[in-house]
Design an enzyme around this catalytic site. Sequence first.
Site, PDB file in Angstrom:
ATOM      1  N   VAL A  51       4.084   2.494  -2.041  1.00  0.00           N
ATOM      2  CA  VAL A  51       3.102   1.888  -2.760  1.00  0.00           C
ATOM      3  C   VAL A  51       1.783   2.918  -2.850  1.00  0.00           C
ATOM      4  O   VAL A  51       0.785   2.707  -3.330  1.00  0.00           O
ATOM      5  CB  VAL A  51       2.741   0.499  -2.613  1.00  0.00           C
ATOM      6  CG1 VAL A  51       4.090  -0.252  -2.932  1.00  0.00           C
ATOM      7  CG2 VAL A  51       2.146   0.418  -1.326  1.00  0.00           C
ATOM      8  N   TYR A 143      -7.886  -5.349   7.204  1.00  0.00           N
ATOM      9  CA  TYR A 143      -6.729  -6.397   6.793  1.00  0.00           C
ATOM     10  C   TYR A 143      -7.574  -7.324   5.782  1.00  0.00           C
ATOM     11  O   TYR A 143      -7.043  -7.732   4.713  1.00  0.00           O
ATOM     12  CB  TYR A 143      -6.038  -6.878   7.789  1.00  0.00           C
ATOM     13  CG  TYR A 143      -4.741  -7.812   7.202  1.00  0.00           C
ATOM     14  CD1 TYR A 143      -3.526  -7.207   6.455  1.00  0.00           C
ATOM     15  CD2 TYR A 143      -4.880  -9.108   7.290  1.00  0.00           C
ATOM     16  CE1 TYR A 143      -2.651  -8.131   6.222  1.00  0.00           C
ATOM     17  CE2 TYR A 143      -3.703  -9.842   6.853  1.00  0.00           C
ATOM     18  CZ  TYR A 143      -2.825  -9.349   6.311  1.00  0.00           C
ATOM     19  OH  TYR A 143      -1.763 -10.112   5.774  1.00  0.00           O
TER      20      TYR A 143
END
Length: 167
Positions: A51, A143
């Site tokens: 990705v 994150y």
Amino acid sequence: MADPRNVLITGGYRGIGLSVAQAFVRAGDNVIVVDRAGEPPAGMLGASCDVTDTASVDAAFTEAEEKLGGPIEVLVANAGITHDTLILRMSEDDWSSVIDTNLTGSFRLAKRAAKGMLRLRRGRIIFISSVVGLLGSAGQVNYAASKSGLVGLARSLARELGSRSIT
């Protein structure tokens, strides 16, 4: 029962992605799971996809559309990574790789999926986020930022594509 949909799930070889894929299969949908490496789970169609690379995303969609016999109607953007550490120890690469995989990767996937969905005038784009994106967590600034960004990405895409029955 409704007609089966063509579903593409990233990070679908294990964990949450695999569980989601199995649920779509049980519902009677046509499913392809994609991941960076390895063999797909037994009994499932698979393809390779990184990705973080636009050409790889495009190639995975092209392969999926060929294997499934039509455009992707449901995208589940589940692929993600972590490089957890406190901010003072976090390298630029720790930051960039998580943002590029989790957030920018989802952008690449949604952009490619939207092409076919716009032609169909329908579709579903699902981003797998995390409670950490809303609440934060020590040692996970990269994150948390990536998962929080998915919320804004989803809301903006809904406004942009919702009038064409793509939610």
